[in-house]
Enzyme design. Structure first.
Site, PDB file in Angstrom:
ATOM      1  N   ARG A 213     -19.514   7.085  -1.817  1.00 36.43           N
ATOM      2  CA  ARG A 213     -18.772   6.141  -0.958  1.00 36.43           C
ATOM      3  C   ARG A 213     -19.747   5.360  -0.077  1.00 36.43           C
ATOM      4  O   ARG A 213     -19.599   4.156   0.090  1.00 36.43           O
ATOM      5  CB  ARG A 213     -17.773   6.884  -0.076  1.00 36.43           C
ATOM      6  CG  ARG A 213     -16.830   7.795  -0.829  1.00 36.43           C
ATOM      7  CD  ARG A 213     -15.476   7.158  -1.085  1.00 36.43           C
ATOM      8  NE  ARG A 213     -14.500   8.148  -1.485  1.00 36.43           N
ATOM      9  CZ  ARG A 213     -14.337   8.597  -2.743  1.00 36.43           C
ATOM     10  NH1 ARG A 213     -15.070   8.126  -3.722  1.00 36.43           N
ATOM     11  NH2 ARG A 213     -13.430   9.506  -3.013  1.00 36.43           N
TER      12      ARG A 213
ATOM     13  N   GLU B  73      -2.967  21.464  -3.945  1.00 40.11           N
ATOM     14  CA  GLU B  73      -3.106  20.118  -4.504  1.00 40.11           C
ATOM     15  C   GLU B  73      -3.441  20.148  -6.001  1.00 40.11           C
ATOM     16  O   GLU B  73      -4.605  20.277  -6.378  1.00 40.11           O
ATOM     17  CB  GLU B  73      -4.204  19.333  -3.764  1.00 40.11           C
ATOM     18  CG  GLU B  73      -4.390  17.918  -4.313  1.00 40.11           C
ATOM     19  CD  GLU B  73      -5.548  17.148  -3.683  1.00 40.11           C
ATOM     20  OE1 GLU B  73      -6.438  17.772  -3.078  1.00 40.11           O
ATOM     21  OE2 GLU B  73      -5.552  15.917  -3.809  1.00 40.11           O
TER      22      GLU B  73
ATOM     23  N   LYS C 258       0.451  19.070  -1.861  1.00 35.11           N
ATOM     24  CA  LYS C 258      -0.193  17.754  -1.912  1.00 35.11           C
ATOM     25  C   LYS C 258      -0.115  17.293  -3.360  1.00 35.11           C
ATOM     26  O   LYS C 258      -0.770  17.863  -4.238  1.00 35.11           O
ATOM     27  CB  LYS C 258      -1.637  17.837  -1.422  1.00 35.11           C
ATOM     28  CG  LYS C 258      -2.377  16.502  -1.530  1.00 35.11           C
ATOM     29  CD  LYS C 258      -3.562  16.435  -0.593  1.00 35.11           C
ATOM     30  CE  LYS C 258      -4.365  15.161  -0.823  1.00 35.11           C
ATOM     31  NZ  LYS C 258      -5.335  14.890   0.238  1.00 35.11           N
TER      32      LYS C 258
ATOM     33  N   SER D  31      -3.921   9.540  -2.559  1.00 33.92           N
ATOM     34  CA  SER D  31      -3.853   8.140  -3.009  1.00 33.92           C
ATOM     35  C   SER D  31      -4.501   7.973  -4.383  1.00 33.92           C
ATOM     36  O   SER D  31      -4.113   7.062  -5.127  1.00 33.92           O
ATOM     37  CB  SER D  31      -4.460   7.195  -1.972  1.00 33.92           C
ATOM     38  OG  SER D  31      -5.807   7.487  -1.688  1.00 33.92           O
ATOM     39  N   GLY D  32      -5.466   8.796  -4.725  1.00 27.45           N
ATOM     40  CA  GLY D  32      -5.943   8.899  -6.098  1.00 27.45           C
ATOM     41  C   GLY D  32      -6.543   7.661  -6.738  1.00 27.45           C
ATOM     42  O   GLY D  32      -6.626   7.592  -7.957  1.00 27.45           O
ATOM     43  N   GLY D  33      -6.897   6.665  -5.938  1.00 29.53           N
ATOM     44  CA  GLY D  33      -7.458   5.447  -6.524  1.00 29.53           C
ATOM     45  C   GLY D  33      -6.494   4.270  -6.478  1.00 29.53           C
ATOM     46  O   GLY D  33      -6.810   3.179  -6.944  1.00 29.53           O
TER      47      GLY D  33
ATOM     48  N   ARG E  68      -9.067   7.814   0.407  1.00 29.56           N
ATOM     49  CA  ARG E  68      -9.532   6.433   0.224  1.00 29.56           C
ATOM     50  C   ARG E  68      -8.575   5.408   0.817  1.00 29.56           C
ATOM     51  O   ARG E  68      -8.998   4.448   1.452  1.00 29.56           O
ATOM     52  CB  ARG E  68      -9.740   6.154  -1.271  1.00 29.56           C
ATOM     53  CG  ARG E  68     -11.033   6.736  -1.792  1.00 29.56           C
ATOM     54  CD  ARG E  68     -11.043   6.839  -3.297  1.00 29.56           C
ATOM     55  NE  ARG E  68     -10.184   7.923  -3.773  1.00 29.56           N
ATOM     56  CZ  ARG E  68     -10.016   8.228  -5.046  1.00 29.56           C
ATOM     57  NH1 ARG E  68     -10.630   7.522  -5.985  1.00 29.56           N
ATOM     58  NH2 ARG E  68      -9.241   9.232  -5.405  1.00 29.56           N
TER      59      ARG E  68
HETATM   60  P1  13P Z   1      -7.597  10.251  -2.101  1.00 31.84           P
HETATM   61  O1  13P Z   1      -6.398   9.836  -1.273  1.00 31.84           O
HETATM   62  O2  13P Z   1      -8.765   9.355  -1.937  1.00 31.84           O
HETATM   63  O3  13P Z   1      -7.197  10.520  -3.525  1.00 31.84           O
HETATM   64  O4  13P Z   1      -8.122  11.626  -1.512  1.00 31.84           O
HETATM   65  C1  13P Z   1      -7.234  12.583  -1.122  1.00 31.84           C
HETATM   66  C2  13P Z   1      -7.799  13.921  -1.332  1.00 31.84           C
HETATM   67  O5  13P Z   1      -7.921  14.703  -0.433  1.00 31.84           O
HETATM   68  C3  13P Z   1      -8.186  14.277  -2.696  1.00 31.84           C
HETATM   69  O6  13P Z   1      -8.446  15.642  -2.761  1.00 31.84           O
END
Ligand code: 13P
Length: 334
Positions: free
Chosen positions: A33, A177, A219, A261-263, A292
């Site tokens: 990042r 998650e 999550k 958010s995953g991208g 992100r």
């Molecule tokens: P993102 O929202 O960037 O996907 O990250 C969340 C997260 O904690 C992934 O493990």
């Protein structure tokens, strides 16, 4: 630790209009990042960046807690206040990432299993002393040609459940998650099927390991088209598919579900969450735990001018928190 205390923490994490900011990038991930905006990956830069995020003025209006990384929970503000203390003093719950990353799953090419159970009890006990009150473990489920396999889904569910049981023993709320990855050419129906199988397996494993759902947060990833799919489902379809998938797999007693958010772009992630909450009549609060989609605007600004853009970067963090907080109530109006 009583179940009442765990349940109280879990409920506070998903208080109305509030969500979580994920700032738990490992040193390797934050390096990527930082590199994308030309920042050197030093310990001091990582500390300063996390300070920028956590000390955003009025962040606690829309943020209930933050997920920290091992290095971060041991760091302090430039004035010497440990981040975990700073957060508690400002009404935000410290959380901690406790998995040791996703590694190739033997016998299953292209698939991953998350490691980190060895010594986890002792690590959780230490994190509790350092102020953490919830802990995150991320499993990675890839979609591709004949994957995921049942072996991958079940191995990850088993590890998630064992970590969750340990968390509750140590007084931390597990944030479980299982991330179904967006990369790939698959359509939204495939994502639905994989997410459904993943969540069914997860809640089965949590039951097997005596995890108390009242003190657990899910999550989740959204049910969404693969990034490379020619046909991209629209906001309504993502919202409806995600809610239907969750309703058919997630027990109503769970205190809440937060999304990664995953991208997704900032706007997409907010629009999807908002559309789900506008559907109404949901068994659990649906909120956010974005990494992100909470940070990317701030990182870009800070990368350009660390001193000159400090306040402007914090302003974008506040704005993203506010917009996602509104979306958690179904009250975001674009
Ligand atoms: P993102 O929202 O960037 O996907 O990250 C969340 C997260 O904690 C992934 O493990």
């Amino acid at each position: 630790m009583s179940i009442e205390q765990l349940a109280e923490t879990a409920q506070a994490m998903v208080a109305p209009g509030k969500g979580i900011i994920a700032i738990d990038e490992s040193t390797g991930t934050i390096a990527k990042r930082f590199a994308s905006v030309g920042i050197e990956n030093t310990e001091e830069n990582r500390r300063a960046y996390r300070e920028l995020l956590l000390t955003t003025p009025k962040l606690n209006e829309h943020i209930s807690g933050a997920i920290l990384y091992d290095e971060t929970i041991r760091q302090s503000t430039k004035d010497g206040v440990p981040f975990a203390k700073y957060m508690s003093d400002h009404g935000m719950i410290p959380g901690i990432k406790v998995d040791k990353g996703a590694h190739p799953l033997a016998g299953c090419p292209g698939e991953l299993v998350t490691e980190g159970l060895d010594g986890l009890r002792e690590r959780l006990q230490e994190y509790y002393k350092l102020g953490a009150r919830f802990a995150k473990w991320r499993a990675v489920i890839n979609i591709g040609e004949s994957i995921p396999s049942g072996t991958c889904i079940e191995s990850n569910a088993h590890a998630l459940a064992r970590y969750a049981a340990l968390c509750q023993e140590c007084g931390l709320v597990p944030m479980v998650e299982p991330e179904v990855i967006m990369d790939g050419e698959h359509d939204i129906e495939t994502c639905y099927e994989v997410t459904e199988a993943t969540l069914r397996s997860l809640f089965d494993a949590l039951y097997q390991q005596n995890v108390l759902l009242e003190g657990t947060i899910l999550k989740a990833s959204m049910v969404i088209s693969g990034k490379g799919c020619d046909e991209q489902a629209d906001v309504e379809e993502v919202a409806e598919s995600t809610v239907m998938c969750l309703k058919s797999t997630v027990p109503a007693i769970l205190p809440g579900v937060v999304f990664l958010s995953g991208g997704q772009s900032d706007e997409q992630s907010t629009a999807h969450l908002n559309a789900m909450n506008q559907m109404g009549n949901l068994p659990w609060p649906l909120s956010f735990s974005y990494g992100r989609a909470m940070q990317q605007a701030a990182l870009k600004l800070w990368g350009k001018d660390m001193k000159g853009n400090y306040a402007a970067a914090q302003k974008t963090v506040y704005e993203r928190a506010k917009e996602n907080g509104q979306a958690a109530l179904g009250k975001w109006n674009g």
